[in-house]
Design an enzyme around this catalytic site. Structure first.
Site, PDB file in Angstrom:
ATOM      1  N   THR A 125       0.828  -1.206   0.000  1.00  0.00           N
ATOM      2  CA  THR A 125       0.000   0.000   0.000  1.00  0.00           C
ATOM      3  C   THR A 125       0.865   1.260   0.000  1.00  0.00           C
ATOM      4  O   THR A 125       1.989   1.242   0.512  1.00  0.00           O
ATOM      5  CB  THR A 125      -0.892   0.005   1.269  1.00  0.00           C
ATOM      6  OG1 THR A 125      -1.392   1.319   1.486  1.00  0.00           O
ATOM      7  CG2 THR A 125      -0.124  -0.406   2.513  1.00  0.00           C
ATOM      8  N   ASP A 126       0.311   2.349  -0.525  1.00  0.00           N
ATOM      9  CA  ASP A 126       1.037   3.626  -0.479  1.00  0.00           C
ATOM     10  C   ASP A 126       1.171   4.144   0.956  1.00  0.00           C
ATOM     11  O   ASP A 126       1.952   5.064   1.209  1.00  0.00           O
ATOM     12  CB  ASP A 126       0.343   4.678  -1.370  1.00  0.00           C
ATOM     13  CG  ASP A 126      -1.091   5.001  -0.966  1.00  0.00           C
ATOM     14  OD1 ASP A 126      -1.624   4.358  -0.031  1.00  0.00           O
ATOM     15  OD2 ASP A 126      -1.686   5.900  -1.588  1.00  0.00           O
ATOM     16  N   GLU A 127       0.409   3.540   1.885  1.00  0.00           N
ATOM     17  CA  GLU A 127       0.456   4.036   3.263  1.00  0.00           C
ATOM     18  C   GLU A 127       1.811   3.788   3.920  1.00  0.00           C
ATOM     19  O   GLU A 127       2.119   4.383   4.951  1.00  0.00           O
ATOM     20  CB  GLU A 127      -0.684   3.424   4.092  1.00  0.00           C
ATOM     21  CG  GLU A 127      -2.029   3.829   3.514  1.00  0.00           C
ATOM     22  CD  GLU A 127      -3.249   3.522   4.377  1.00  0.00           C
ATOM     23  OE1 GLU A 127      -3.116   3.488   5.610  1.00  0.00           O
ATOM     24  OE2 GLU A 127      -4.328   3.338   3.798  1.00  0.00           O
ATOM     25  N   TYR A 153      -1.424  -0.429  11.171  1.00  0.00           N
ATOM     26  CA  TYR A 153      -1.656  -1.085   9.868  1.00  0.00           C
ATOM     27  C   TYR A 153      -0.487  -0.816   8.917  1.00  0.00           C
ATOM     28  O   TYR A 153       0.119  -1.759   8.390  1.00  0.00           O
ATOM     29  CB  TYR A 153      -2.968  -0.583   9.243  1.00  0.00           C
ATOM     30  CG  TYR A 153      -3.088  -0.888   7.757  1.00  0.00           C
ATOM     31  CD1 TYR A 153      -3.216  -2.197   7.302  1.00  0.00           C
ATOM     32  CD2 TYR A 153      -3.044   0.141   6.804  1.00  0.00           C
ATOM     33  CE1 TYR A 153      -3.310  -2.480   5.935  1.00  0.00           C
ATOM     34  CE2 TYR A 153      -3.146  -0.131   5.443  1.00  0.00           C
ATOM     35  CZ  TYR A 153      -3.270  -1.441   5.015  1.00  0.00           C
ATOM     36  OH  TYR A 153      -3.359  -1.720   3.669  1.00  0.00           O
ATOM     37  N   LYS A 157       2.364  -3.396   7.257  1.00  0.00           N
ATOM     38  CA  LYS A 157       2.530  -3.586   5.811  1.00  0.00           C
ATOM     39  C   LYS A 157       3.981  -3.268   5.408  1.00  0.00           C
ATOM     40  O   LYS A 157       4.562  -3.940   4.553  1.00  0.00           O
ATOM     41  CB  LYS A 157       1.557  -2.702   5.020  1.00  0.00           C
ATOM     42  CG  LYS A 157       0.097  -3.067   5.159  1.00  0.00           C
ATOM     43  CD  LYS A 157      -0.248  -4.452   4.621  1.00  0.00           C
ATOM     44  CE  LYS A 157      -0.174  -4.538   3.098  1.00  0.00           C
ATOM     45  NZ  LYS A 157      -0.643  -5.874   2.625  1.00  0.00           N
TER      46      LYS A 157
HETATM   47  P1  NAD Z   1     -10.044  -6.892   2.813  1.00  0.00           P
HETATM   48  O1  NAD Z   1      -9.963  -6.602   4.272  1.00  0.00           O
HETATM   49  O2  NAD Z   1     -11.294  -6.556   2.071  1.00  0.00           O
HETATM   50  O3  NAD Z   1      -9.788  -8.459   2.572  1.00  0.00           O
HETATM   51  C1  NAD Z   1      -8.783  -9.157   3.226  1.00  0.00           C
HETATM   52  C2  NAD Z   1      -9.000 -10.643   2.979  1.00  0.00           C
HETATM   53  O4  NAD Z   1      -7.915 -11.351   3.600  1.00  0.00           O
HETATM   54  C3  NAD Z   1     -10.293 -11.197   3.573  1.00  0.00           C
HETATM   55  O5  NAD Z   1     -10.918 -12.072   2.660  1.00  0.00           O
HETATM   56  C4  NAD Z   1      -9.822 -11.964   4.805  1.00  0.00           C
HETATM   57  O6  NAD Z   1     -10.673 -13.057   5.142  1.00  0.00           O
HETATM   58  C5  NAD Z   1      -8.458 -12.429   4.363  1.00  0.00           C
HETATM   59  N1  NAD Z   1      -7.560 -12.684   5.488  1.00  0.00           N
HETATM   60  C6  NAD Z   1      -7.335 -11.878   6.562  1.00  0.00           C
HETATM   61  N2  NAD Z   1      -6.461 -12.466   7.396  1.00  0.00           N
HETATM   62  C7  NAD Z   1      -6.122 -13.653   6.833  1.00  0.00           C
HETATM   63  C8  NAD Z   1      -5.254 -14.701   7.209  1.00  0.00           C
HETATM   64  N3  NAD Z   1      -4.559 -14.644   8.352  1.00  0.00           N
HETATM   65  N4  NAD Z   1      -5.117 -15.753   6.378  1.00  0.00           N
HETATM   66  C9  NAD Z   1      -5.823 -15.825   5.231  1.00  0.00           C
HETATM   67  N5  NAD Z   1      -6.672 -14.875   4.829  1.00  0.00           N
HETATM   68  C10 NAD Z   1      -6.819 -13.801   5.630  1.00  0.00           C
HETATM   69  O7  NAD Z   1      -8.781  -6.190   2.185  1.00  0.00           O
HETATM   70  P2  NAD Z   1      -8.608  -5.478   0.750  1.00  0.00           P
HETATM   71  O8  NAD Z   1      -9.069  -4.078   0.864  1.00  0.00           O
HETATM   72  O9  NAD Z   1      -9.131  -6.363  -0.293  1.00  0.00           O
HETATM   73  O10 NAD Z   1      -7.025  -5.423   0.657  1.00  0.00           O
HETATM   74  C11 NAD Z   1      -6.294  -6.515   0.078  1.00  0.00           C
HETATM   75  C12 NAD Z   1      -4.809  -6.190   0.112  1.00  0.00           C
HETATM   76  O11 NAD Z   1      -4.567  -4.980  -0.602  1.00  0.00           O
HETATM   77  C13 NAD Z   1      -4.271  -5.952   1.519  1.00  0.00           C
HETATM   78  O12 NAD Z   1      -2.993  -6.551   1.598  1.00  0.00           O
HETATM   79  C14 NAD Z   1      -4.177  -4.446   1.639  1.00  0.00           C
HETATM   80  O13 NAD Z   1      -3.142  -4.074   2.526  1.00  0.00           O
HETATM   81  C15 NAD Z   1      -3.854  -4.059   0.205  1.00  0.00           C
HETATM   82  N6  NAD Z   1      -4.294  -2.714  -0.226  1.00  0.00           N
HETATM   83  C16 NAD Z   1      -5.603  -2.319  -0.045  1.00  0.00           C
HETATM   84  C17 NAD Z   1      -6.009  -1.067  -0.526  1.00  0.00           C
HETATM   85  C18 NAD Z   1      -7.437  -0.614  -0.400  1.00  0.00           C
HETATM   86  O14 NAD Z   1      -7.762   0.519  -0.759  1.00  0.00           O
HETATM   87  N7  NAD Z   1      -8.361  -1.440   0.073  1.00  0.00           N
HETATM   88  C19 NAD Z   1      -5.082  -0.224  -1.157  1.00  0.00           C
HETATM   89  C20 NAD Z   1      -3.747  -0.659  -1.319  1.00  0.00           C
HETATM   90  C21 NAD Z   1      -3.380  -1.914  -0.852  1.00  0.00           C
HETATM   91  P1  TYD Z   2     -10.491   4.395   4.732  1.00  0.00           P
HETATM   92  O1  TYD Z   2     -11.494   3.987   3.724  1.00  0.00           O
HETATM   93  O2  TYD Z   2     -10.530   3.779   6.089  1.00  0.00           O
HETATM   94  O3  TYD Z   2      -9.059   4.196   4.042  1.00  0.00           O
HETATM   95  P2  TYD Z   2      -7.574   4.675   4.558  1.00  0.00           P
HETATM   96  O4  TYD Z   2      -7.673   5.192   5.923  1.00  0.00           O
HETATM   97  O5  TYD Z   2      -6.801   3.410   4.497  1.00  0.00           O
HETATM   98  O6  TYD Z   2      -7.149   5.701   3.567  1.00  0.00           O
HETATM   99  O7  TYD Z   2     -10.610   5.972   4.917  1.00  0.00           O
HETATM  100  C1  TYD Z   2     -10.443   6.856   3.846  1.00  0.00           C
HETATM  101  C2  TYD Z   2     -10.487   8.262   4.401  1.00  0.00           C
HETATM  102  O8  TYD Z   2     -11.807   8.525   4.902  1.00  0.00           O
HETATM  103  C3  TYD Z   2      -9.555   8.493   5.570  1.00  0.00           C
HETATM  104  O9  TYD Z   2      -9.025   9.819   5.489  1.00  0.00           O
HETATM  105  C4  TYD Z   2     -10.451   8.377   6.791  1.00  0.00           C
HETATM  106  C5  TYD Z   2     -11.784   8.877   6.282  1.00  0.00           C
HETATM  107  N1  TYD Z   2     -12.992   8.275   6.915  1.00  0.00           N
HETATM  108  C6  TYD Z   2     -14.004   9.101   7.441  1.00  0.00           C
HETATM  109  O10 TYD Z   2     -13.914  10.342   7.396  1.00  0.00           O
HETATM  110  N2  TYD Z   2     -15.098   8.509   8.005  1.00  0.00           N
HETATM  111  C7  TYD Z   2     -15.238   7.155   8.079  1.00  0.00           C
HETATM  112  O11 TYD Z   2     -16.253   6.664   8.635  1.00  0.00           O
HETATM  113  C8  TYD Z   2     -14.209   6.324   7.514  1.00  0.00           C
HETATM  114  C9  TYD Z   2     -14.307   4.825   7.567  1.00  0.00           C
HETATM  115  C10 TYD Z   2     -13.110   6.933   6.945  1.00  0.00           C
END
Ligand code: NAD
Ligand code: TYD
Length: 339
Positions: A125-127, A153, A157
């Protein structure tokens, strides 16, 4: 090719499974997922009918399960999506983030090394870069930006990224890493900003905006992320990190107002609540490297993507209503009540 997709019952992993089954029908996909609160087998319902897809329930941090699976399946490629992914939950309880995101990654890296895989791809992630100030719109995250994490988090990562790179340097494991900006689209768990706001607005519940709503995120439609990962596992250079993002920065409050407009709901639903602890101000990706090396560019504009997403939540009400009626209610109370 036989590809292991961990975390495929979650948001991005499931979108990746569907993308790959369609784009590369010749490949076999095995999904390993623990089905935590964020995993949902209903999401994979259509994939489960495809003979090129197999689901295995298991924890990536469980070495015996992982080793048994690698020994039996002999994967060509491993793509690790499995993670605890929600910043707010990591603030409430960091430990599971270390177990899954760090130790789980290490178990997978060991298995890839032991049983052989032509590529191990770590979805990051970019985080991991921390945040950028709002008054410097000229600054972007490049692959050279130092790691500087803010939340448990992002720290977990980043630790996983460093381990992945250590396995390349030390053991020559053929790894790649992608660091993507915020995704949105179908199957996004309704604890994250966009789906939470859509669900609350549809239920005429307050929309809880943290702080002043000025924090900026760089939104990318999930299919664009999936396509980037596919390009990296096929053509990316081993040992390299690729940033993924589409120069689509939006302040949270503007995203929330746009969702209300799409749904024909009034802005009186917006409620400003106490800010997140350590809240990152701005994320912004410079995607020059993946563009120059792999020809990747985003294909879905935010205007189109957000319309598609809102429509998906309207058309798939049962999917998210099932989620928000369960454990989610306890989480929501803990996170938002009296905030
Ligand atoms: P999500 O929380 O929707 O899904 C995570 C999945 O992983 C779930 O199906 C969960 O059951 C499974 N999981 C959790 N712990 C596990 C374990 N110990 N063993 C096996 N499976 C397990 O997450 P997401 O938003 O789909 O993110 C997927 C990946 O992408 C993550 O690694 C996250 O850090 C990365 N990512 C997410 C975003 C975003 O905007 N959502 C952006 C950049 C990177
Ligand atoms: P989120 O979807 O949790 O992603 P991330 O924190 O990983 O970027 O949140 C996106 C942005 O929205 C973040 O600045 C936090 C804000 N946010 C709210 O203002 N209210 C909410 O209820 C949630 C879940 C997030």
């Amino acid at each position: 090719m036989k590809i292991l997709v961990t975390g495929g019952a979650g948001f991005i992993g499931a979108n990746f499974v569907y993308y790959m089954l369609e784009k590369h029908p010749e490949d076999d996909i095995v999904c390993l997922d623990a089905l935590t609160y964020a995993g949902n087998l209903e999401t994979l319902e259509k994939a489960l009918k495809n003979s090129k897809f197999k689901f295995v329930r298991g924890d990536i941090a469980d070495r015996a399960t992982v080793n048994e699976l690698f020994a039996a399946e002999k994967f060509d490629v491993v793509v690790n999506f499995a993670a605890e992914s929600h910043v707010d939950r990591s603030i409430l309880n960091p430990e599971i983030f270390l177990v899954t995101n760090v130790l789980g990654t290490q178990v997978l890296l060991d298995a890839a090394k032991e049983y052989g895989a032509a590529r191990y791809h770590q979805v990051s992630t970019d985080e991991v870069y921390g945040d950028l100030p709002l008054d410097r719109p000229d600054l972007f995250f490049t692959e050279e930006t130092p790691i500087h994490t803010s939340s448990p988090y992002s720290a977990s990562k980043a630790a996983a990224d460093l381990l992945t790179l250590a396995y390349y340097r030390t053991y020559n494991l053929p790894v790649t890493i992608s660091r993507c900006s915020n995704n949105y689209g179908p199957y996004h768990f309704p604890e994250k900003l966009i789906p939470l706001m859509i669900a609350n607005a549809l239920n005429d519940k307050p929309l809880p905006v943290y702080g002043e709503g000025k924090n900026v995120r760089d939104w990318l439609y999930v299919t664009d992320h999936c396509r980037a990962i596919d390009l990296i596992i096929r053509g990316g250079k081993v040992g390299e990190v690729y940033n993924i993002g589409g120069h689509n920065e939006k302040a949270n409050i503007d995203v929330v107002k746009l969702i209300l407009k799409e749904l024909g709901k009034g802005e009186e639903l917006i409620t400003y609540v106490t800010d997140r602890k350590g809240h990152d101000m701005r994320y912004a990706i410079d995607p020059t490297k993946i563009h120059n090396e792999l020809g990747w560019l985003p294909e879905t504009s935010f205007d189109t993507g957000i319309k598609q997403t809102v429509k998906w939540y309207l058309d798939n009400r049962t999917w998210w209503e099932n989620i928000i009626s369960g454990e989610y209610m306890d989480y929501y109370k803990k996170m938002y009540e009296g905030r």
